[in-house]
Write a protein that holds these residues in place. Structure first.
Motif, short mmCIF file in Angstrom:
data_model
loop_
_atom_site.label_atom_id
_atom_site.label_comp_id
_atom_site.label_asym_id
_atom_site.label_seq_id
_atom_site.Cartn_x
_atom_site.Cartn_y
_atom_site.Cartn_z
N VAL A 151 -2.20 24.81 -25.49
CA VAL A 151 -2.68 25.62 -24.36
C VAL A 151 -3.37 24.73 -23.33
CG1 VAL A 151 -4.19 27.52 -23.69
CG2 VAL A 151 -2.82 27.70 -25.75
N ARG A 152 -4.06 23.70 -23.81
CA ARG A 152 -4.69 22.75 -22.88
C ARG A 152 -3.63 22.13 -21.96
NH1 ARG A 152 -7.85 20.20 -27.14
NH2 ARG A 152 -9.75 21.40 -27.13
N LEU B 158 -0.86 23.42 -21.13
CA LEU B 158 -0.38 24.43 -20.19
C LEU B 158 -1.35 24.60 -19.03
CD1 LEU B 158 0.93 27.05 -22.76
CD2 LEU B 158 2.30 25.76 -21.13
N PHE B 159 -2.65 24.61 -19.34
CA PHE B 159 -3.64 24.72 -18.27
C PHE B 159 -3.49 23.56 -17.29
CE2 PHE B 159 -6.09 27.75 -20.89
CZ PHE B 159 -6.45 28.64 -19.90
N ASP C 286 -0.51 24.09 -15.14
CA ASP C 286 -0.78 25.11 -14.12
C ASP C 286 -1.50 24.50 -12.93
OD1 ASP C 286 0.29 26.92 -15.83
OD2 ASP C 286 -1.61 27.79 -16.47
N LEU D 57 -4.90 32.74 -27.88
CA LEU D 57 -4.15 31.49 -27.66
C LEU D 57 -2.67 31.79 -27.51
CD1 LEU D 57 -5.90 28.93 -30.03
CD2 LEU D 57 -5.74 28.79 -27.56
N PHE E 222 -2.16 33.10 -24.05
CA PHE E 222 -2.22 32.04 -23.04
C PHE E 222 -0.96 31.16 -23.09
CE2 PHE E 222 -7.11 32.20 -23.30
CZ PHE E 222 -7.12 33.26 -22.41
N LYS E 223 -0.43 31.00 -24.28
CA LYS E 223 0.79 30.20 -24.38
C LYS E 223 1.93 30.85 -23.61
CE LYS E 223 0.68 27.71 -28.76
NZ LYS E 223 1.25 27.66 -30.09
N ARG F 245 1.27 32.91 -18.02
CA ARG F 245 0.56 32.08 -17.06
C ARG F 245 -0.50 32.89 -16.30
NH1 ARG F 245 3.27 28.23 -12.53
NH2 ARG F 245 1.31 27.53 -11.63
N ARG G 181 -3.54 33.00 -18.14
CA ARG G 181 -4.24 31.71 -18.13
C ARG G 181 -5.03 31.58 -16.83
NH1 ARG G 181 0.71 29.61 -20.04
NH2 ARG G 181 1.19 28.53 -18.11
N ARG H 200 -8.99 31.30 -16.42
CA ARG H 200 -9.60 30.15 -15.75
C ARG H 200 -10.51 30.59 -14.61
NH1 ARG H 200 -5.46 26.72 -13.18
NH2 ARG H 200 -6.26 27.52 -11.23
N LEU I 220 -11.27 24.93 -24.16
CA LEU I 220 -10.18 24.65 -23.22
C LEU I 220 -10.69 24.16 -21.87
CD1 LEU I 220 -8.01 27.80 -23.97
CD2 LEU I 220 -7.46 25.45 -24.58
N LEU I 221 -11.80 24.73 -21.43
CA LEU I 221 -12.33 24.35 -20.11
C LEU I 221 -13.81 24.00 -20.27
CD1 LEU I 221 -10.66 27.38 -18.30
CD2 LEU I 221 -9.92 25.02 -18.11
#
Lengths: 784, 161
Positions: A771-772, A774-775, A778, B8, B11-12, B15, B18, B22, B66-67
Motif C-alpha cells: 500500500v505504501r 501505491l500511495f 498516486d 489495507l 486501499f490496495k 485509489r 487512498r 491521505r 503509511l503516512l
C-alpha cells in the motif's frame, strides 16, 4: 436530564408559556398553507398541527407575530415580535440526506452543540436529525426594532458558532438562524422518506438561560466564512446576460443549458435527483456558481431565460429575489464545504452525466507536439523542475556549483555533452557567498559575471529578510532576467519554503513548487532544487527525500547523490526519476581541494550503481537508521532470555539509543512486554520484562504473567479480552495456580501462537509495503 | 478480519479511498476520526461489519504506518482528554450511587482495590509514549473497568457491613 413523553401541547406550552402575545404560524408546504393561532393557545396549536399533519410535513414558526398574516405567508423576520429560545437543526447523514459531510449519527451531531457549554433544554428527534433548543428563562418579547435586530444577530452568531464547531468535524450544518424560521413540532411525522415520528428525546427543566448567557461562548466568524448574497441593486441587463451565456456555453453541461433555455419543464435531474422547479433552480445555480458567476450575473440569467421567467423565480413575484438569494447562498455554501472534500460516492458518474461525449478529454490530434529542450541532455531539461537529493555533507552543493560554473562558462557537461554559455541564479541558504561559493565557483572555472546569488532581500521594514518561495518568485525571475539564466539552483529547497508552509504537507509543497515550475516555463530555464534525505531506511529513493513526497512528484527529473558503495571517497550521481528521457547512466565524482583551498569536483566517468543500490547500502554505523540500530540492539539483548524493561532502557541509553527510538523498534520487532511477579505478590506488582516474540511462554517459570496486549497491534483486542477476564477472578493466587497447572500446555501453545503471530505480522508488513508503494505512485501520478 | 487488514485491502484496490485517507491524514487526527464512519460504511458494504472504534483505531494506526509524517499521526491530547473525562464521569456516576456506608467501604488507599487501575494507568502512559491511540483506548477501558469493579466490591463490602 429527564426522558419525557411530551405531547405537542406540552411542548408548545414549555416554549411559550401561558400568556404569550401574538400569533404563531403552523405551516405546511404541500400545499403551501399557513394557519395562524394565538400563541397563548397551545391546545389549538396542537389540534391544527395534528389535523393538517396526518399525511403531510408540518412546521411551526418559532418567532411570534403581532397579528395573523395571510394564509400563504409564513411571515418574515422583520415582523417577529418575540422568540422563546435559541435553536439548532442538525441533519444527520442517512437516507434523507445524502450529503457527504453530515454527522453520521444523532449522537455525533450532538458534538456540534458542545460549541456552547450550556446544555440544551430540549432535544427533539426530527426524524432524520436532531433539534436542540436552548430555552430562555422567559419569552423574549422585543420592546423595539433594535431589540429585534439584537435577537436576530444573537441567533446568527449562535448558529455561526455551532457551524464553526461542525466544520471542525468536517461536517456541514444548515443555517436556521432566521428568527422567522419554521421547524417541525414533536408529535407530527417527518414524511421525507418513510414517516418517522418527531419526538422529544430529552428535557432538562433546569436548563433555562438569559440571552446574555450565550455571549461569552460565541466566536467571531470572519465575514467571508459564510457567503452572503448581494445583488447590488435592481439593475437588469438582458443583453449582457445573453452574451454571458454565450461565453459560458462551453463550460456548461447540455443538461444545465437545456434547463436554462427551456425552463424547469425541460430540466432533467440526475438519477435520483430532485426534478422539481426548486431542484432545477438549485442545479442551475450550482453550475453557475461553479462557473464563477457573481450573484448579480446569476440573477440576470434568471431574469432573462426561461429557467427564471417560466420558473419559480417569476412565480414568487416580489419574493423572487429572496428565493433566488437563498438558493444561490445554499449552493455557494455547499460548494465551499464540498469542493475540497473527496466525494467518494459516484462522483465520476455524476460528472460523466453532466458531460457530452465531445466534452470529455482532449484529442491528441489537437495537441502540438513539442521536443524536450535540454540544458544537459537527459539530465536537465529547460522549462522544467529537477530535484537533487542526498545526505548533508556529500557534496551536492559543490557538485551543483560545478554544473553552474560549466553553464556560466559554456564548458561542456561532465559526460561530454556541449553547453552554451548562459546565466545562473543561485539561491543558497547554507554557504557563505564570499568564503565558500565564490571560491568554489572560481575553482570550477566559472564566469562569475554570469552568476547572480540571491539570499536575502530588503523587507518593507528596511531589514534584510530571507527569500521565500513562492512569495518571492517575481524577484527570482528578475534575477534570472538580469543574467539571462538557463539554470536556477535552490539550495536547499526547505530553507526557502514559505514560513507558513508545512514541508510535509503536500498541498503546501505543491503550492510552492507549482509557481516554481511555472517560472521555469516562463523563463525557459532548468530549475534545480536540492533536498536532504530523511533518516528512513526505505530502499525506494522516491520515499527518502525529506518532506512531502509531493516534492519529487512535482519534479520531472530527480537525482540522488550518495557515497559510492565501492569507494567511500567517491560519490555517485544517479537518477531516481526521469519523466522526459531514458535515465542516463550514473556518474562518479570526487570532491577534492582546489589550489585556492576551496572544494571542487573531479568527474570520474560512469558508474553501474543505481539509486536503489546506493540507498540499500548502509555506508557506516552513523548512517544506519536509528531504528535499525535499536532493533539490532533489541535482538541482541533479548536473544537469550527476557530482560527487565528497566535494564533494557538503561542499556539502550548507554548505547546512545533514545527511549522513543527504542519503543518504535520494540513495536516494529513485535517485542512482547509482560509483568512477572513472585508467587503471592499481588497483581500489578512485579517487574516488567521484554522478550522477543519467538520466545514462548514456557520461559516464564514462576509467578503469574500479565501479557502486554499491544505487543502486536493486530492482537490487542484479544490481549485485552484475556486480561479483562483475568481481572474478574477472585484472587491473585488463583491466577498463579492456573498458570502453574497449565504451564506445559501453555508452553507449547505459546510457541505456536508466537509463530502464528509472527507469520501474520510478516503478512501485515507485506500488505503495508504494497500500500505504501501505491500511495507513492498516486503522489507521482497526481502531480502530473 | 481485523479492521486494519480490510482497510489495507480497500486501499490496495481503490485509489479514491487512498486519496481520501491521505487527505484526512494531512488535515489532523480529528478529521480522520470524524470521517471514520465513511470507511466503516464502505467496509460494511464490502461485507465487513466493524465497530466504528475499531475502524478509528485502525485508521490512526495505518496513518502512523503509511503516512508517518502526516498531521493525523500527532498525539491528540484533546481526544485523550475527552476519553478520560467520559470514563471519569461514568465512574463518578457509579460512585454517586453508593450509599454512605458503601462510600466508606471504598477505601481509595486500599492497594488491592487500586492495583488493577495502577496497572492500566501504566499502560495508558506507555501507550501515550508509544503514540498508540488504540492501546490507549484499550488501557483506559481496562482502567475504567477496574474502577467499576472496585466500586462493586465496595458495594458488596458496604452492604455486608
Amino acid at each position: 436530564m429527564d426522558m419525557v413523553a411530551f405531547n405537542m401541547q406540552g411542548f408548545f406550552q414549555t416554549l411559550y408559556g401561558e400568556d404569550a402575545p401574538g400569533y404563531l404560524a403552523i405551516w405546511t408546504h404541500t400545499p403551501k398553507e399557513t394557519h395562524w393561532v394565538a400563541a397563548s393557545d397551545p391546545a389549538e396549536m396542537e389540534r391544527i398541527a395534528l389535523d393538517i399533519g396526518r399525511e403531510r410535513d408540518v412546521y411551526f414558526g418559532i418567532g411570534l407575530h403581532m397579528e395573523k398574516l395571510e394564509k400563504g405567508r409564513r411571515g418574515a423576520s422583520s415582523e417577529v415580535i418575540a422568540i422563546p429560545d435559541l435553536w439548532a437543526d442538525l441533519d444527520v447523514k442517512g437516507e434523507a440526506y445524502k450529503a457527504n459531510n453530515l454527522p453520521p449519527t444523532c449522537k455525533d451531531a450532538m458534538h456540534i452543540t458542545k460549541a456552547i457549554p450550556l446544555k440544551p433544554t430540549l432535544l427533539v428527534h426530527s426524524g432524520h436529525g436532531v433539534q436542540a433548543w436552548w430555552l430562555f428563562k422567559e419569552l423574549w418579547v422585543f420592546e423595539n426594532e433594535t431589540e429585534r435586530e439584537e435577537a436576530q444577530e444573537l441567533s446568527r452568531r449562535f448558529q455561526a458558532t455551532l457551524k464553526h464547531k461542525a466544520k471542525e468535524h468536517g461536517w456541514h450544518m444548515d443555517g436556521t438562524h432566521d428568527i422567522s424560521r419554521v421547524l417541525r413540532p414533536p408529535g407530527t411525522y417527518n414524511h421525507k422518506r418513510e414517516p418517522v415520528e418527531v419526538r422529544v428525546l430529552r428535557y432538562n427543566e433546569d436548563a433555562r438561560y438569559n440571552p446574555s448567557d450565550f455571549e461569552p461562548y460565541l466566536v467571531e466568524i470572519p465575514d467571508d466564512a459564510e457567503h452572503e448574497v448581494d445583488f447590488g441593486g435592481n439593475d437588469h441587463d438582458p443583453e449582457g446576460a445573453k452574451a454571458l451565456l454565450d461565453v459560458l456555453k462551453p463550460q456548461l453541461s447540455f443538461r444545465i443549458l437545456k434547463a436554462i433555455e427551456g425552463g424547469p419543464d425541460a430540466f432533467e435531474p440526475r438519477p435520483g435527483g430532485d426534478g422539481s422547479p426548486s431542484g432545477a433552480d438549485a442545479s442551475v445555480c450550482e453550475a453557475l456558481v461553479e462557473a464563477g458567476l457573481t450573484d448579480t450575473q446569476i440573477r440576470d440569467i434568471f431574469r432573462t431565460f426561461p429557467i427564471g421567467t417560466n420558473g419559480k423565480y417569476a412565480r414568487e413575484g416580489k419574493r423572487g429575489d429572496e428565493y433566488l438569494a437563498l438558493t444561490i447562498k445554499n449552493q455557494r455554501n455547499w460548494a465551499a464545504g464540498n469542493r475540497k472534500k473527496v466525494i467518494i460516492v459516484d462522483i465520476s458518474d455524476q460528472k460523466a452525466a453532466d458531460l457530452l461525449p465531445e466534452e470529455v478529454g482532449q484529442l491528441l490530434s489537437d495537441v502540438e507536439p513539442e521536443q524536450v529542450e535540454w540544458l544537459w541532455e537527459s539530465w536537465l531539461a529547460l522549462y522544467k523542475l529537477a530535484l537533487f537529493d542526498g545526505d548533508p555533507g556529500l557534496g551536492k552543493s559543490v557538485m551543483l556549483l560545478d554544473l553552474a560554473a560549466r553553464v556560466s562558462a559554456g564548458v561542456g557537461f561532465p559526460d561530454g555533452c556541449p553547453c552554451e554559455p548562459a546565466g545562473v541564479v543561485l539561491l543558497s541558504a547554507e554557504d557563505g557567498l564570499a568564503d565558500t561559493i565564490r571560491p568554489r565557483l572560481d575553482a570550477a572555472g566559472a564566469d562569475t559575471s554570469r552568476i547572480v546569488a540571491l539570499v536575502t532581500v530588503k523587507g518593507e521594514d528596511g531589514y534584510e529578510r530571507s527569500i521565500s518561495i513562492p512569495e518571492d518568485i517575481p524577484l527570482i525571475e528578475q534575477a534570472a532576467e538580469r543574467v539571462g539564466a538557463k539554470l536556477i539552483v535552490v539550495d536547499p529547497f526547505m530553507a526557502f519554503l514559505s514560513g507558513d508552509a508545512n514541508s510535509h504537507r503536500d498541498q503546501d509543497v505543491r503550492r510552492a513548487l507549482a509557481p516554481l515550475a511555472r517560472m521555469a516555463e516562463r523563463l525557459g530555464a532548468a530549475v534545480v532544487v536540492i533536498r536532504h534525505l530523511n533518516k528512513g531506511t526505505h530502499p525506494n529513493p522516491l520515499y527518502r527525500g525529506g518532506g512531502s513526497i509531493g516534492i519529487i512528484g512535482a519534479a520531472r527529473m530527480a537525482f540522488l547523490v550518495a557515497k559510492d558503495p565501492q569507494d567511500e571517497e567517491r560519490r555517485v550521481l544517479a537518477t531516481t526519476k526521469n519523466n522526459l528521457a531514458k535515465p542516463p547512466a550514473s556518474l562518479l565524482f570526487r570532491v577534492e581541494e582546489a589550489d585556492n583551498g576551496a572544494a571542487r569536483v573531479t568527474w570520474l566517468g560512469k558508474s553501474e550503481a543505481s539509486a536503489k543500490d546506493l540507498l540499500a547500502t548502509p555506508h557506516d554505523q552513523e548512517q544506519a537508521d536509528a531504528r535499525s540500530e535499536a532493533m539490532e540492539f533489541l535482538n541482541d539483548i533479548l536473544s537469550d532470555r527476557p530482560v527487565p524493561a528497566e535494564d533494557v532502557l538503561r542499556e539502550a541509553e548507554d548505547a546512545g539509543i533514545s527511549e522513543s527510538t527504542l519503543r518504535r523498534a520494540k513495536k516494529h520487532l513485535g517485542v512482547m512486554a509482560y509483568r512477572k511477579s513472585k508467587p503471592g505478590e499481588s497483581r500489578g506488582k512485579g517487574r516488567w520484562l521484554w522478550k522477543l516474540p519467538i520466545v514462548g511462554l514456557r520461559d516464564v517459570q514462576d509467578g503469574h504473567v500479565d501479557q502486554d496486549e499491544n505487543f502486536d497491534h493486530l492482537e490487542h483486542n484479544k490481549g485485552l479480552e484475556a486480561r479483562e477476564n483475568r481481572i474478574g477472578k477472585s484472587t491473585v493466587q488463583d491466577d498463579h495456580h492456573d498458570l502453574q497447572d497449565d504451564q506445559g500446555v501453555q508452553g507449547i501453545q505459546g510457541d505456536q501462537d508466537s509463530q502464528r503471530l509472527e507469520a501474520r505480522r510478516l503478512e501485515h508488513n507485506d500488505a503495508l509495503e504494497d500500500v505504501r508503494e501505491l500511495f507513492a505512485r498516486d503522489f507521482i501520478e497526481e502531480s502530473g | 478480519m481485523k479492521a486494519t487488514t480490510v482497510l489495507l485491502e480497500l486501499f490496495k484496490k481503490e485509489r479514491e479511498w487512498r486519496r481520501f485517507f491521505r487527505s484526512c491524514c494531512e488535515s489532523r487526527p480529528l478529521r480522520l476520526r470524524s470521517q471514520a464512519w465513511q470507511f466503516r460504511d464502505e467496509l460494511a458494504d464490502r461485507g465487513h461489519n466493524t465497530p466504528i472504534v475499531y475502524v478509528e483505531d485502525a485508521l490512526l494506526s495505518l496513518a502512523r504506518d503509511l503516512l508517518p509524517e502526516s498531521a493525523a499521526t500527532q498525539w491528540d491530547t484533546e481526544w485523550a482528554h475527552d476519553l478520560c473525562k467520559d470514563a471519569l464521569s461514568r465512574l463518578a456516576k457509579h460512585y454517586a450511587g453508593l450509599s454512605a456506608e458503601e462510600k466508606d467501604a471504598l477505601d481509595l488507599s486500599d492497594q488491592d482495590d487500586l492495583s488493577d487501575q495502577d496497572l492500566w494507568d501504566e499502560r495508558m502512559v506507555a501507550a501515550r509514549l508509544d503514540n498508540d491511540p488504540a492501546a490507549f483506548r484499550a488501557a483506559l477501558k481496562g482502567w475504567e473497568r477496574a474502577g467499576l469493579e472496585a466500586i462493586e466490591r465496595a458495594r458488596v463490602k458496604g452492604g455486608a457491613a
